[in-house]
Design an enzyme around this catalytic site. Structure first.
Site, PDB file in Angstrom:
ATOM      1  N   ASP A 137      37.157  60.340 -46.976  1.00 46.47           N
ATOM      2  CA  ASP A 137      37.865  61.466 -47.611  1.00 46.47           C
ATOM      3  C   ASP A 137      37.702  62.779 -46.844  1.00 46.47           C
ATOM      4  OD1 ASP A 137      38.319  59.527 -49.452  1.00 46.47           O
ATOM      5  OD2 ASP A 137      37.416  60.559 -51.148  1.00 46.47           O
TER       6      ASP A 137
ATOM      7  N   GLY B 274      32.117  53.832 -51.034  1.00 44.54           N
ATOM      8  CA  GLY B 274      33.166  53.097 -50.308  1.00 44.54           C
ATOM      9  C   GLY B 274      32.865  53.002 -48.820  1.00 44.54           C
TER      10      GLY B 274
ATOM     11  N   LYS C  81      28.817  60.316 -45.064  1.00 43.75           N
ATOM     12  CA  LYS C  81      29.851  59.280 -44.930  1.00 43.75           C
ATOM     13  C   LYS C  81      30.946  59.492 -45.959  1.00 43.75           C
ATOM     14  CE  LYS C  81      30.432  56.793 -47.872  1.00 43.75           C
ATOM     15  NZ  LYS C  81      30.759  56.001 -49.057  1.00 43.75           N
ATOM     16  N   THR C  82      32.155  59.413 -45.608  1.00 44.01           N
ATOM     17  CA  THR C  82      33.301  59.203 -46.505  1.00 44.01           C
ATOM     18  C   THR C  82      34.573  59.456 -45.719  1.00 44.01           C
ATOM     19  OG1 THR C  82      34.544  59.804 -48.455  1.00 44.01           O
ATOM     20  CG2 THR C  82      33.189  61.560 -47.565  1.00 44.01           C
TER      21      THR C  82
ATOM     22  N   ARG D  36      28.225  50.971 -55.638  1.00 43.84           N
ATOM     23  CA  ARG D  36      28.362  52.339 -56.167  1.00 43.84           C
ATOM     24  C   ARG D  36      27.324  52.703 -57.231  1.00 43.84           C
ATOM     25  NH1 ARG D  36      32.425  55.349 -54.339  1.00 43.84           N
ATOM     26  NH2 ARG D  36      34.337  54.354 -53.621  1.00 43.84           N
TER      27      ARG D  36
ATOM     28  N   ASP E 233      28.211  62.178 -53.749  1.00 38.34           N
ATOM     29  CA  ASP E 233      27.355  61.699 -54.839  1.00 38.34           C
ATOM     30  C   ASP E 233      26.099  61.033 -54.294  1.00 38.34           C
ATOM     31  OD1 ASP E 233      28.810  62.519 -57.070  1.00 38.34           O
ATOM     32  OD2 ASP E 233      30.206  60.850 -56.854  1.00 38.34           O
TER      33      ASP E 233
HETATM   34  P1  FBP Z   1      33.455  57.361 -51.027  1.00 39.14           P
HETATM   35  O1  FBP Z   1      33.545  58.746 -51.563  1.00 39.14           O
HETATM   36  O2  FBP Z   1      32.420  56.545 -51.668  1.00 39.14           O
HETATM   37  O3  FBP Z   1      33.335  57.346 -49.539  1.00 39.14           O
HETATM   38  O4  FBP Z   1      34.820  56.606 -51.326  1.00 39.14           O
HETATM   39  C1  FBP Z   1      36.034  57.239 -51.130  1.00 39.14           C
HETATM   40  C2  FBP Z   1      37.193  56.370 -51.536  1.00 39.14           C
HETATM   41  O5  FBP Z   1      37.635  55.594 -50.467  1.00 39.14           O
HETATM   42  C3  FBP Z   1      38.315  57.248 -52.090  1.00 39.14           C
HETATM   43  O6  FBP Z   1      39.177  57.678 -51.074  1.00 39.14           O
HETATM   44  C4  FBP Z   1      38.939  56.367 -53.128  1.00 39.14           C
HETATM   45  O7  FBP Z   1      39.519  57.120 -54.160  1.00 39.14           O
HETATM   46  C5  FBP Z   1      37.793  55.574 -53.659  1.00 39.14           C
HETATM   47  O8  FBP Z   1      36.857  55.501 -52.610  1.00 39.14           O
HETATM   48  C6  FBP Z   1      38.178  54.197 -54.111  1.00 39.14           C
HETATM   49  O9  FBP Z   1      37.052  53.570 -54.610  1.00 39.14           O
HETATM   50  P2  FBP Z   1      36.909  52.038 -54.998  1.00 39.14           P
HETATM   51  O10 FBP Z   1      36.306  51.354 -53.816  1.00 39.14           O
HETATM   52  O11 FBP Z   1      35.949  52.062 -56.122  1.00 39.14           O
HETATM   53  O12 FBP Z   1      38.259  51.515 -55.339  1.00 39.14           O
END
Ligand code: FBP
Length: 696
Positions: free
Chosen positions: A228, A106, A225-226, A170, A201
């Protein structure tokens, strides 16, 4: 007078004001793009060398040693100035270099600045060096789709949010075949290094690629990066090496601005509880930071709920000489009771409104639901594996899926004595509302993660809250407190005696906020109270002001729900994230130029003042553990959850009662303001980090 003709429609677009009004960029963007973040000192002096920091120790997983033998012995590396005598010998830096970069997972604000940092670093040593961006995430590597990143392109995206420069995806490079393809692409491009900007991941993937690429000499570096915030690295003895992943601060600020605006609306209209679900696939870091930024009335921290012990239940069981295992861990039902408690307490002071923050990943911490998630992960993964076709393709509708689960529970699929999905699971699952069953059965992402963002968690929780509030209202325990002054004014309009009525109507007739007695729950019971206190005759009508007061005391629970995630993820970065990521780009380049591979670029002392920041490389293989993915245990980088012993959490715990504001007087909401570029309008780092910097 005849009206003057305006400009002709076709020429109006040439008017300077119109041009400015319809331009794709505005002065704020221009200022953003031209901002050059500060560089850590070692990056201002030219080349560098690495200091091996053997003193930082981690617990190694033996599976990591088996699978990643060539990078498992990496140590933490600090990027340092080589000193004048050694500087000229570092030819590696001046060599024409080719590096590939990819976004994975993300978006997170600041990603473009990692690329800007990499670009500026690579070009500063040799203008002929080249940076290539793989398109749409890891697929770009597998399919050899890339662009050369030019100065023009970089300048357009400096300090800007999103990942749109090269986009993201992803896909997981998880098989030997895919790794061979990736290696072939990198070889064909003549790359010296590959930089993978991603979450836990993707950094795991970076380590696997580093191992696979080892003999080719192509280096692989990860970047944390994230939004979260769950990539945090500490050593065995608790020293922080990476305090937070990039993007966290900006996303939290983006959410906080919106939530603060809701608080201002709620406090003005006093009619809604705003329920805000905040992203964070598992960990509640974003909720904690947003709570500290906004002082919402109630913020739930999943990690704390997982630790929950129902003391009343425990005591009762102890009295009876038994252990009640159900007293440990929280259930959805109990969680809804905790939320109701806050709502009822605020209502008693006339505040039948407020703000609740629920972390997206809260279900992971609720025992009964977590069990379902794990079991369903395994069932779906096994099905995909055995039948080599997607479970969701074969069972597209909820009815089909439920039917399949029933078959398992009856031993028709797996006839072992202990089927993974037993009759009790089936019975409990079938008691859930269908929207929630659908949510729990939703397709897992490509890494095998449960997609919390697809589940209406807030709905299931708030439906239970509404139901229980209904019960409390019937029992007369959920009431709106009446301001004493308002009571006086109303009673004066009917020339009614204040004291005798107050005694008959209210629990505590002397309180500032008057709570109608629990026994008064209807006009009938109201009349009985007045009659039994000799304030009304049997045949008389209840005076209008008293009816008015009763009506005002009757709550109506109204909610508005909001999901904050994609908006904050795409917001422009804060100054903190701009500077952090720009320096991460430099760090990644210096690690590659110094021959590192299998390391994650990081900045030590991020939680402290900029002058103390230190660029380092952290061995990813040493951060791995086994985790359930697609129904199997897999080696992945360990996620950091909210540490209940951290200062940030402790401070939150100590001040949150003030934010509930279940008392007379104003609320304690905080307005952090928008993410801005000019002026000193935002704090220089996340509040959680600032508090953590005080950790011993
Ligand atoms: P990353 O771990 O890839 O940074 O993504 C985090 C996130 O934003 C989460 O907070 C959320 O649950 C998820 O991605 C949503 O993913 P998608 O883009 O597949 O809807």
């Amino acid at each position: 007078m005849k009206p003057q003709p305006g400009p002709k429609p076709e020429s109006i677009l040439n008017h300077p004001l119109v041009k400015e009004a319809v331009a794709d960029i505005n002065p704020e963007n221009i200022e953003r793009r031209s901002f050059i973040p500060q560089k850590i000192k070692v990056f201002t002096t030219g080349d560098s060398c690495l200091e091996e920091k053997e003193e930082f120790k981690f617990t190694l997983h033996k599976e990591a040693r088996r699978i990643l033998p060539d990078i498992i012995d990496n140590s933490v590396q600090k990027i340092v100035d080589p000193g004048d005598s050694a500087r000229d010998q570092k030819k590696e830096f001046k060599r024409k270099t080719r590096i590939g970069v990819v976004f994975s997972g993300g978006p997170a604000p600041g990603g473009h600045n990692v690329i800007a940092g990499l670009f500026d670093a690579i070009k500063s040593f040799n203008p002929d060096s080249q940076l290539f961006g793989f398109l749409k995430g890891p697929d770009g590597i597998l399919e050899s789709r890339y662009i050369e990143i030019t100065r023009d392109l970089v300048d357009r995206y400096r300090n800007m949010g999103g990942f749109s420069m090269i986009r993201t995806g992803r896909t997981k490079i998880d098989s030997r075949g895919k790794m061979d393809l990736a290696l072939q692409t990198c070889r064909n491009l003549g790359l010296d290094g590959l930089v993978i900007i991603g979450g836990d991941d993707s950094n795991t993937n970076a380590a696997f690629l580093a191992q696979h690429f080892k003999s080719s000499g192509i280096k692989v570096i990860g970047v944390p990066k994230t939004i979260d915030g769950d990539i945090q690295v500490k050593t065995n003895d608790g020293q922080t090496l990476c305090a937070i992943s990039f993007g966290f601060h900006s996303a939290a600020r983006g959410f906080s601005q919106n939530i603060a605006s809701l608080a201002s609306d709620a406090g003005s209209t006093t009619k809604y509880w705003h329920v805000c679900k905040v992203m964070g696939r598992v960990a509640s870091h974003l909720t904690l930071e947003t709570a500290l930024q906004t002082h919402a009335n109630l913020s739930l921290i999943g990690e704390e709920l997982a630790d929950y012990v129902n003391r009343d239940r425990l005591e009762k069981a102890e009295e009876g000489g038994i252990v009640d295992y159900n007293a440990f861990g929280i259930t959805l039902r109990h969680l809804s009771r905790l939320i109701c408690n806050t709502i009822v307490r605020r209502a008693a002071f006339g505040k039948n409104y407020g703000i609740i923050i629920i972390p997206e990943g809260i279900l992971e911490f609720i025992n009964e639901i977590q069990v379902f998630i794990i079991k369903l992960n395994k069932i779906i993964a096994d099905y995909n594996h055995i039948h080599d076709i997607s479970f969701h393709l074969v069972f597209p509708g909820l009815k089909d899926k439920l039917e399949y689960l029933r078959h398992i529970s009856q031993g028709m699929v797996d006839n072992t004595p202990f089927p993974i999905w037993n009759l009790r699971d089936d019975e409990l699952f079938n008691q859930l509302p269908s929207f929630f069953q659908e949510g729990l059965l939703v397709e897992r992402d490509l890494h095998g993660n449960f997609q919390f963002s697809q589940v209406k968690t807030e709905k299931i929780i708030m439906d239970m809250v509404k139901e229980y509030l209904g019960v409390l209202k019937e029992q007369g325990r959920y009431k709106i407190g009446i301001d004493r002054e308002e009571y006086k004014t109303l009673m004066d309009t009917g020339n009614l005696d204040l004291q005798s009525h107050a005694k008959a109507l209210f629990k505590d007739p002397l309180a500032d906020f008057l709570l109608v007695r629990e026994s008064i729950i209807s006009l009938k019971t109201l009349k009985q109270a007045l009659v039994s206190n000799d304030l009304l005759g049997d045949e008389e009508e209840i005076p209008r002001p008293v009816v008015e007061i009763f009506k005002k005391s009757q709550p109506e629970f109204k909610t508005q729900t909001h999901f904050y995630g994609y908006d904050g993820r795409g917001s422009d970065p804060t100054q903190f994230d701009c500077t952090y990521t720009y320096n991460l780009g430099f760090t990644a380049f210096h690690l590659i130029a110094n021959g590192s591979t299998g390391q994650m670029a990081a900045i030590k002392n991020l939680e402290k003042d900029f002058s103390q920041w230190e660029p380092i490389g952290i061995p990813i293989a040493r951060l791995m553990h086994l985790e359930e993915r697609k129904g199997r245990l897999e080696l992945v980088m360990e996620k950091a959850l909210v540490d209940l012993d951290s200062n940030a959490f402790k401070v939150f715990k100590m001040v949150r009662e003030k934010w509930v504001a279940a008392k007379a007087g104003p609320d304690a909401y905080r307005r952090p303001g928008p993410i801005r570029f000019s002026g000193r309008t935002e704090e220089d780092r996340p509040i959680t980090l600032m508090l953590s910097s005080l950790d011993g």
